[in-house]
Motif scaffolding. Structure first.
Motif, short mmCIF file in Angstrom:
data_model
loop_
_atom_site.label_atom_id
_atom_site.label_comp_id
_atom_site.label_asym_id
_atom_site.label_seq_id
_atom_site.Cartn_x
_atom_site.Cartn_y
_atom_site.Cartn_z
N ALA A 36 36.79 103.56 7.24
CA ALA A 36 36.02 104.37 6.65
C ALA A 36 34.87 103.20 5.69
O ALA A 36 35.01 103.12 4.56
CB ALA A 36 37.31 104.64 5.70
N GLY A 37 34.26 102.81 6.10
CA GLY A 37 33.19 102.36 6.61
C GLY A 37 33.81 100.47 6.60
O GLY A 37 32.65 99.68 6.48
N ILE A 38 34.31 100.34 7.01
CA ILE A 38 34.32 98.79 7.51
C ILE A 38 35.10 98.83 8.97
O ILE A 38 35.75 99.70 9.36
CB ILE A 38 36.65 98.39 6.63
CG1 ILE A 38 36.63 98.53 5.27
CG2 ILE A 38 37.03 97.16 7.17
CD1 ILE A 38 37.86 98.13 5.46
N LEU A 39 34.02 97.33 9.30
CA LEU A 39 34.17 97.23 10.83
C LEU A 39 35.21 95.54 10.25
O LEU A 39 34.99 95.09 9.89
CB LEU A 39 32.86 96.93 11.19
CG LEU A 39 31.95 98.22 11.21
CD1 LEU A 39 30.77 97.57 11.03
CD2 LEU A 39 32.39 98.48 12.55
N HIS A 40 35.99 96.34 11.85
CA HIS A 40 36.56 94.50 12.30
C HIS A 40 35.52 94.18 13.19
O HIS A 40 35.98 94.37 14.35
CB HIS A 40 38.41 95.24 12.68
CG HIS A 40 38.54 95.92 11.22
ND1 HIS A 40 40.26 95.66 10.63
CD2 HIS A 40 38.38 97.14 11.98
CE1 HIS A 40 40.43 96.72 10.17
NE2 HIS A 40 39.10 97.90 9.90
N TRP A 41 35.97 92.86 12.31
CA TRP A 41 35.08 91.50 13.40
C TRP A 41 36.09 91.11 14.24
O TRP A 41 36.78 90.65 13.93
CB TRP A 41 33.69 90.98 13.24
CG TRP A 41 34.06 90.32 12.00
CD1 TRP A 41 33.87 91.13 10.97
CD2 TRP A 41 34.88 89.37 11.95
NE1 TRP A 41 34.04 89.99 9.96
CE2 TRP A 41 34.99 88.76 10.55
CE3 TRP A 41 34.59 87.79 13.29
CZ2 TRP A 41 35.50 87.10 10.26
CZ3 TRP A 41 35.57 86.42 12.18
CH2 TRP A 41 35.61 86.15 11.18
N GLU A 42 35.24 90.07 15.67
CA GLU A 42 36.76 89.30 16.56
C GLU A 42 35.77 88.17 17.29
O GLU A 42 34.27 89.19 18.10
CB GLU A 42 36.87 89.26 17.70
CG GLU A 42 38.29 89.00 18.86
CD GLU A 42 38.56 89.33 19.13
OE1 GLU A 42 40.42 89.28 18.64
OE2 GLU A 42 38.36 90.06 20.34
N VAL A 43 36.14 86.91 16.98
CA VAL A 43 34.65 85.95 17.57
C VAL A 43 35.34 85.48 19.14
O VAL A 43 36.82 84.95 18.54
CB VAL A 43 34.82 84.96 17.10
CG1 VAL A 43 33.84 84.00 17.65
CG2 VAL A 43 33.77 85.75 15.55
N ARG A 44 34.52 85.24 20.31
CA ARG A 44 35.59 84.89 21.53
C ARG A 44 34.09 84.29 22.17
O ARG A 44 33.35 83.74 22.22
CB ARG A 44 35.56 86.04 22.72
CG ARG A 44 37.16 86.89 22.13
CD ARG A 44 37.85 85.82 21.76
NE ARG A 44 39.36 86.45 21.91
CZ ARG A 44 40.31 86.14 21.20
NH1 ARG A 44 40.85 85.36 21.80
NH2 ARG A 44 41.76 87.09 21.38
N ASP A 45 35.18 82.89 22.18
CA ASP A 45 34.52 81.64 22.81
C ASP A 45 34.19 81.96 24.63
O ASP A 45 35.39 81.40 24.90
CB ASP A 45 34.88 80.16 22.89
CG ASP A 45 34.10 78.90 22.84
OD1 ASP A 45 32.24 79.73 24.17
OD2 ASP A 45 34.05 77.56 22.81
N ARG A 46 33.61 82.29 25.46
CA ARG A 46 32.70 82.95 26.34
C ARG A 46 32.55 81.77 27.16
O ARG A 46 31.98 81.36 28.13
CB ARG A 46 32.27 84.06 26.83
CG ARG A 46 32.83 84.81 26.53
CD ARG A 46 34.09 85.67 26.60
NE ARG A 46 34.56 86.70 26.01
CZ ARG A 46 35.92 86.59 25.65
NH1 ARG A 46 37.07 86.29 26.87
NH2 ARG A 46 36.19 88.02 25.74
N GLY A 47 31.63 80.42 26.34
CA GLY A 47 31.84 79.41 27.51
C GLY A 47 30.06 78.82 27.21
O GLY A 47 29.87 78.04 26.95
N ALA A 48 29.93 80.02 27.96
CA ALA A 48 28.01 80.17 27.87
C ALA A 48 27.70 80.77 26.83
O ALA A 48 26.45 80.69 25.85
CB ALA A 48 27.61 80.98 28.98
N GLY A 49 28.70 80.85 25.60
CA GLY A 49 28.38 81.27 24.40
C GLY A 49 29.51 82.22 24.00
O GLY A 49 30.13 82.64 24.51
#
Length: 514
Positions: A377-390
């Protein structure tokens, strides 16, 4: 339109003497007469200002009662005193400057607008703009001749002090309405005559342009594949405007420009959606008006990401209202009557990152391809992951953040770096943003695209309002815009080749400051 290769005298004869000096001048006079019977203004004429103690258009009077706070002939006599600042402007109902004849007075410095305050319970007030250089004048030569519209005079004469005043008001009011209607009909007759002059085969307009037209002006919308809407205008005035610009013998022809400004949109506080429309410069024929846009296709009707608005327009100082639709989010739009082009931009709201560690402010984000199917309904759910190289930054269409809900992802993102999250699972979504000062592994939150609704929590459509106003205008362009919805090639005032003097010459209404 081809170059007509006309001389300046030929242009002055056709556009100046014939179009402006006859048809538009007659229409101008008829409209002014109609307004005398339908409006409530007090235009005036400043006479005998041999010392130059007023600024044209800078004198206003309110509460004029002819023969009561003016002389019986309708004059107000003005004296300017004070060899240095502050200066005093005194208005009398008779010459001589007697104290009992004082009806209004104001005091202030040269180069300022003075407020004229009522004196001796006269009921008269107003304003007087002094020029930078002021000279004392107590000769009684300087005077004002106010010309109140008939509805104003009606209220002053039949003021309820005599038993039959109300009935007299009703009789005169009915007569005024009839006269105004007949003057309106007369103006329309002149407009019809101008149309025939301009477009009828064998008449002067077609002969001058060496081409025929089916109308004075016809406006139609053009929507491209992206959803942007532009306008196409054809007809006699459009052809004439192009010919003016293309003229090679006399040089480019022009009339004095009309400048219209549209304020930034104001959005209703009860809206569910969020957006912005910046201030812009509409076309010259755009009327001063209030443009109210209401969501007609929204998230709640299956159009999230492609919301559309319909507009109701109330033209100021006119009994005219019209509607149109097709204003789509994030697409350039040019509307009828000259509004636009403008873009309804989306405003985003970030949640879960109050200190901007993961992302920069939500004012920095843009998206493309967002819709009901790839958001919640217009909302995006974000997530951040540290993969070492970025860092890996992912956007999902649900809070569960399952792989089947993944709609966009960026990989190898550095600290404080712009990134583009491209579509996943054929979602069609792209998110452009910048990472924050210190993204955190496992951080989650939401990005709300703030889709607009047809029915918000208050049970009404989301809406926004744009107001347009005329900043300055040449008289010829004003008449073309107001009477015909058209315009001609123009230049800033003072640079035109066809001056407004063609309309003003021999026209008594041109003498009045309204």
């Amino acid at each position: 339109m081809a170059d007509l290769r006309k001389t300046q005298p030929e242009w002055a004869r056709f556009l100046g003497r014939e179009v402006a000096g006859m048809f538009l001048a007659a229409i101008y006079e008829l409209q002014a007469m109609e307004e005398r019977y339908s409006r409530q203004r007090t235009p005036l004429l400043v006479l005998n200002d041999v010392q130059g103690n007023h600024v044209p258009g800078g004198v206003k009077l309110e509460g004029v009662d002819l023969g009561v706070n003016t002389s019986q002939e309708g004059f107000a006599f003005v004296r300017v005193t004070g060899a240095a600042d502050p200066r005093t402007v005194s208005v009398y109902r008779a010459p001589g400057g007697a104290a009992q004849d004082l009806v209004a007075r104001g005091q202030g410095d040269a180069g300022t607008m003075l407020a004229l305050a009522e004196q001796n319970r006269s009921g008269l007030s107003g304003a007087w703009e002094l020029p930078a250089n002021v000279t004392e004048d107590t000769t009684d030569l300087l005077r004002v001749f106010p010309v109140p519209d008939w509805p104003v005079r009606l209220k002053r004469v039949w003021d309820g002090t005599v038993e039959k005043d109300v009935r007299s008001q009703d009789e005169f009011l009915a007569a005024m309405e009839s006269v105004a209607a007949q003057l309106r009909d007369a103006r329309l007759i002149m407009l019809e005559a101008f149309t025939a002059f301009a477009i009828r085969l064998g008449n002067r307009g077609a002969d001058f342009l060496r081409a025929t037209s089916t109308s004075l002006v016809t406006d139609s919308p053009l929507r491209d594949g992206s959803g942007s809407v532009s306008r196409r205008r054809v007809g006699f005035l459009a052809d004439l405007s192009r010919a003016m610009k293309a003229e090679s013998v006399a040089g480019e022809q022009s009339i004095a420009r009309r400048v219209v400004k549209a304020q930034a949109a104001v959005f209703a506080p009860g809206n569910r959606g969020k957006g912005k429309v910046g201030a812009h410069a509409p076309r010259e024929f755009c009327p001063p008006a209030r443009w109210t846009f209401k969501c007609s296709r929204g998230q709640d009707t299956g159009y999230g990401g492609a919301e559309e608005f319909e507009c109701t327009v109330k033209v100021l100082d006119e009994d005219r209202q019209f509607t149109f639709g097709g204003v789509r989010i994030k697409q350039s739009f040019s509307g009828p009557d000259g509004i636009g082009p403008f873009v309804l931009e989306r405003i985003y709201t970030k949640d879960g990152d109050p200190n901007h560690r993961n992302f920069l402010q939500d004012t920095q984000v843009t998206t493309s391809g967002e819709r009901s199917g790839n958001t919640e309904a217009g909302i995006l759910h974000w997530e951040v992951r540290d993969r070492g190289a970025g860092f890996e930054i992912s956007f999902y269409r649900s809070a569960s953040r399952g792989q089947g809900d993944l709609v966009a992802r960026a990989e190898g993102v550095s600290i404080r770096t712009p990134f583009q999250a491209t579509e996943r699972n054929a979602s069609g979504l792209t998110v452009n943003w910048s990472s924050g000062v210190q993204p955190e592994d496992g951080a989650t939150g939401t990005l709300d695209c703030n889709f607009f609704r047809v029915e918000n929590q208050a049970g009404v459509p989301d809406e926004f309002v744009v107001e347009t106003a005329v900043a300055s205008e040449g008289l010829i362009q004003k008449l073309l815009a107001e009477q015909l919805g058209g315009h001609l090639n123009s230049k800033p005032a003072g640079q035109e080749t066809i001056p407004d003097a063609f309309v003003l010459a021999g026209n008594l209404v041109a003498l009045l400051d309204s």
